[in-house]
Structures are given as C-alpha cells and as structure tokens.
Scaffold this motif. Structure first.
Motif, PDB file in Angstrom:
ATOM      1  N   TYR A  81       0.821  -1.226   0.000  1.00  0.00           N
ATOM      2  CA  TYR A  81       0.000   0.000   0.000  1.00  0.00           C
ATOM      3  C   TYR A  81       0.850   1.269   0.000  1.00  0.00           C
ATOM      4  O   TYR A  81       0.338   2.345   0.256  1.00  0.00           O
ATOM      5  N   ILE A  82       2.138   1.166  -0.299  1.00  0.00           N
ATOM      6  CA  ILE A  82       3.002   2.344  -0.218  1.00  0.00           C
ATOM      7  C   ILE A  82       2.549   3.434  -1.179  1.00  0.00           C
ATOM      8  O   ILE A  82       2.361   4.592  -0.781  1.00  0.00           O
ATOM      9  N   LEU A  83       2.372   3.105  -2.456  1.00  0.00           N
ATOM     10  CA  LEU A  83       1.987   4.110  -3.449  1.00  0.00           C
ATOM     11  C   LEU A  83       0.632   4.722  -3.114  1.00  0.00           C
ATOM     12  O   LEU A  83       0.472   5.945  -3.089  1.00  0.00           O
ATOM     13  N   SER A  84      -0.346   3.887  -2.821  1.00  0.00           N
ATOM     14  CA  SER A  84      -1.681   4.384  -2.499  1.00  0.00           C
ATOM     15  C   SER A  84      -1.682   5.181  -1.208  1.00  0.00           C
ATOM     16  O   SER A  84      -2.359   6.206  -1.111  1.00  0.00           O
ATOM     17  N   GLY A  85      -0.940   4.719  -0.223  1.00  0.00           N
ATOM     18  CA  GLY A  85      -0.892   5.422   1.048  1.00  0.00           C
ATOM     19  C   GLY A  85      -0.331   6.821   0.909  1.00  0.00           C
ATOM     20  O   GLY A  85      -0.887   7.781   1.449  1.00  0.00           O
ATOM     21  N   VAL A  86       0.758   6.958   0.173  1.00  0.00           N
ATOM     22  CA  VAL A  86       1.351   8.280  -0.023  1.00  0.00           C
ATOM     23  C   VAL A  86       0.393   9.192  -0.788  1.00  0.00           C
ATOM     24  O   VAL A  86       0.188  10.355  -0.412  1.00  0.00           O
ATOM     25  N   LEU A  87      -0.218   8.671  -1.853  1.00  0.00           N
ATOM     26  CA  LEU A  87      -1.151   9.486  -2.631  1.00  0.00           C
ATOM     27  C   LEU A  87      -2.369   9.894  -1.801  1.00  0.00           C
ATOM     28  O   LEU A  87      -2.832  11.041  -1.881  1.00  0.00           O
ATOM     29  N   PHE A  88      -2.893   8.976  -1.000  1.00  0.00           N
ATOM     30  CA  PHE A  88      -4.046   9.303  -0.150  1.00  0.00           C
ATOM     31  C   PHE A  88      -3.684  10.338   0.909  1.00  0.00           C
ATOM     32  O   PHE A  88      -4.468  11.243   1.191  1.00  0.00           O
ATOM     33  N   VAL A  89      -2.511  10.209   1.515  1.00  0.00           N
ATOM     34  CA  VAL A  89      -2.111  11.160   2.560  1.00  0.00           C
ATOM     35  C   VAL A  89      -1.917  12.556   1.963  1.00  0.00           C
ATOM     36  O   VAL A  89      -2.375  13.553   2.535  1.00  0.00           O
ATOM     37  N   VAL A  90      -1.268  12.638   0.813  1.00  0.00           N
ATOM     38  CA  VAL A  90      -1.066  13.938   0.181  1.00  0.00           C
ATOM     39  C   VAL A  90      -2.403  14.553  -0.224  1.00  0.00           C
ATOM     40  O   VAL A  90      -2.675  15.732   0.036  1.00  0.00           O
ATOM     41  N   ALA A  91      -3.269  13.753  -0.836  1.00  0.00           N
ATOM     42  CA  ALA A  91      -4.588  14.263  -1.231  1.00  0.00           C
ATOM     43  C   ALA A  91      -5.422  14.631  -0.003  1.00  0.00           C
ATOM     44  O   ALA A  91      -6.177  15.605  -0.023  1.00  0.00           O
ATOM     45  N   GLY A  92      -5.285  13.858   1.070  1.00  0.00           N
ATOM     46  CA  GLY A  92      -6.014  14.158   2.298  1.00  0.00           C
ATOM     47  C   GLY A  92      -5.599  15.480   2.904  1.00  0.00           C
ATOM     48  O   GLY A  92      -6.436  16.301   3.296  1.00  0.00           O
ATOM     49  N   PHE A  93      -4.289  15.721   2.973  1.00  0.00           N
ATOM     50  CA  PHE A  93      -3.821  17.000   3.502  1.00  0.00           C
ATOM     51  C   PHE A  93      -4.204  18.161   2.593  1.00  0.00           C
ATOM     52  O   PHE A  93      -4.492  19.256   3.068  1.00  0.00           O
ATOM     53  N   MET A  94      -4.224  17.925   1.292  1.00  0.00           N
ATOM     54  CA  MET A  94      -4.661  18.982   0.374  1.00  0.00           C
ATOM     55  C   MET A  94      -6.124  19.338   0.627  1.00  0.00           C
ATOM     56  O   MET A  94      -6.502  20.507   0.585  1.00  0.00           O
ATOM     57  N   GLY A  95      -6.943  18.325   0.903  1.00  0.00           N
ATOM     58  CA  GLY A  95      -8.353  18.588   1.179  1.00  0.00           C
ATOM     59  C   GLY A  95      -8.571  19.247   2.528  1.00  0.00           C
ATOM     60  O   GLY A  95      -9.383  20.154   2.670  1.00  0.00           O
ATOM     61  N   ILE A  96      -7.840  18.805   3.536  1.00  0.00           N
ATOM     62  CA  ILE A  96      -8.009  19.361   4.877  1.00  0.00           C
ATOM     63  C   ILE A  96      -7.520  20.805   4.941  1.00  0.00           C
ATOM     64  O   ILE A  96      -8.151  21.662   5.561  1.00  0.00           O
ATOM     65  N   LEU A  97      -6.405  21.086   4.297  1.00  0.00           N
ATOM     66  CA  LEU A  97      -5.804  22.412   4.378  1.00  0.00           C
ATOM     67  C   LEU A  97      -6.308  23.378   3.308  1.00  0.00           C
ATOM     68  O   LEU A  97      -5.862  24.518   3.268  1.00  0.00           O
ATOM     69  N   SER A  98      -7.222  22.932   2.453  1.00  0.00           N
ATOM     70  CA  SER A  98      -7.714  23.820   1.396  1.00  0.00           C
ATOM     71  C   SER A  98      -8.644  24.877   1.982  1.00  0.00           C
ATOM     72  O   SER A  98      -9.299  24.673   2.997  1.00  0.00           O
ATOM     73  N   LYS A  99      -8.672  26.001   1.327  1.00  0.00           N
ATOM     74  CA  LYS A  99      -9.552  27.079   1.746  1.00  0.00           C
ATOM     75  C   LYS A  99     -10.632  27.239   0.696  1.00  0.00           C
ATOM     76  O   LYS A  99     -10.350  27.280  -0.489  1.00  0.00           O
ATOM     77  N   LYS A 100     -11.871  27.316   1.154  1.00  0.00           N
ATOM     78  CA  LYS A 100     -12.970  27.520   0.223  1.00  0.00           C
ATOM     79  C   LYS A 100     -12.980  28.957  -0.262  1.00  0.00           C
ATOM     80  O   LYS A 100     -12.756  29.886   0.503  1.00  0.00           O
ATOM     81  N   LYS A 101     -13.258  29.106  -1.529  1.00  0.00           N
ATOM     82  CA  LYS A 101     -13.353  30.437  -2.092  1.00  0.00           C
ATOM     83  C   LYS A 101     -14.691  31.052  -1.699  1.00  0.00           C
ATOM     84  O   LYS A 101     -15.740  30.431  -1.827  1.00  0.00           O
ATOM     85  N   ILE A 102     -14.628  32.265  -1.204  1.00  0.00           N
ATOM     86  CA  ILE A 102     -15.845  32.968  -0.817  1.00  0.00           C
ATOM     87  C   ILE A 102     -16.317  33.770  -2.020  1.00  0.00           C
ATOM     88  O   ILE A 102     -15.587  34.591  -2.565  1.00  0.00           O
TER      89      ILE A 102
END
Length: 107
Positions: A81-102
């Motif tokens: 699961y190395i490849l999937s794990g890294v991709l999921f973690v990066v995508a997860g942090f991108m989603g968590i740290l994203s700011k919604k446009k007002i």
C-alpha cells in the motif's frame, strides 16, 4: 489524486489477497491473517474513493476520509500500500488544508 490512489489501493489489496491465499495454502492451519488485512485495505481503498468523490462538495470531510484511508491501508498491508498510502495522505492534507473560495454577492 484520490481516485488514482483508490484504484492502486484496490489493485494492491487484490495482490495481497492472492499472497494471503498462497500463504493459507502452504500453512499448517490452512488460514492466513494476510487475507483479512487485505480485505480491510480493500474497504479503506473504497472509503478513499468515496472521499475523492466528495472532494468538490465537502473538501474537509473528503480530506479526512482520504487521510484515514492512507494511514489505515498502510497499517493493513504495509508494503503493498506504499503508493496508495502516499497518494491518499497527500490528497487528504490537500483537502483538509484547502480554503474555500468565498463568492462575493454583487450589490
């Protein structure tokens, strides 16, 4: 990114199930814990794909889904699961740290 990680995660889980079935065939008890862990990785991959589907509507929730999927899938079948794990973690942090446009309402 989350969708690609989910697809690779499903492939990795199927490969881990195959390895688990070979392990079960050659073990004295006829069972293998790898198969159960591969099934849990498959479930986490599906959760990550669901998270990727929610990425536009609810990016924070989708980020948490993908982050949990990346970490839990890696704990389940680590090397596979190395490849999937890294991709999921990066995508997860991108989603968590994203700011919604007002959107400004014109007066």
């Amino acid at each position: 990114m989350g969708l690609v990680a989910g697809i690779f995660g499903i492939i990795a889980a199927i490969i881990a199930m195959f390895v688990g079935s070979i392990d079960a065939a050659f073990s004295e008890t006829g069972t293998s814990s790898i198969t159960g862990l591969a099934i849990s990785a498959l479930i986490f991959s599906i959760l990550g794909i669901v998270g990727a589907a929610f990425s536009k509507a609810k990016p924070k929730l989708a980020g948490w889904f993908m982050l949990v999927s990346g970490v839990a899938g890696f704990i389940s079948i680590s090397f596979f699961y190395i490849l999937s794990g890294v991709l999921f973690v990066v995508a997860g942090f991108m989603g968590i740290l994203s700011k919604k446009k007002i959107k400004d309402i014109p007066a």
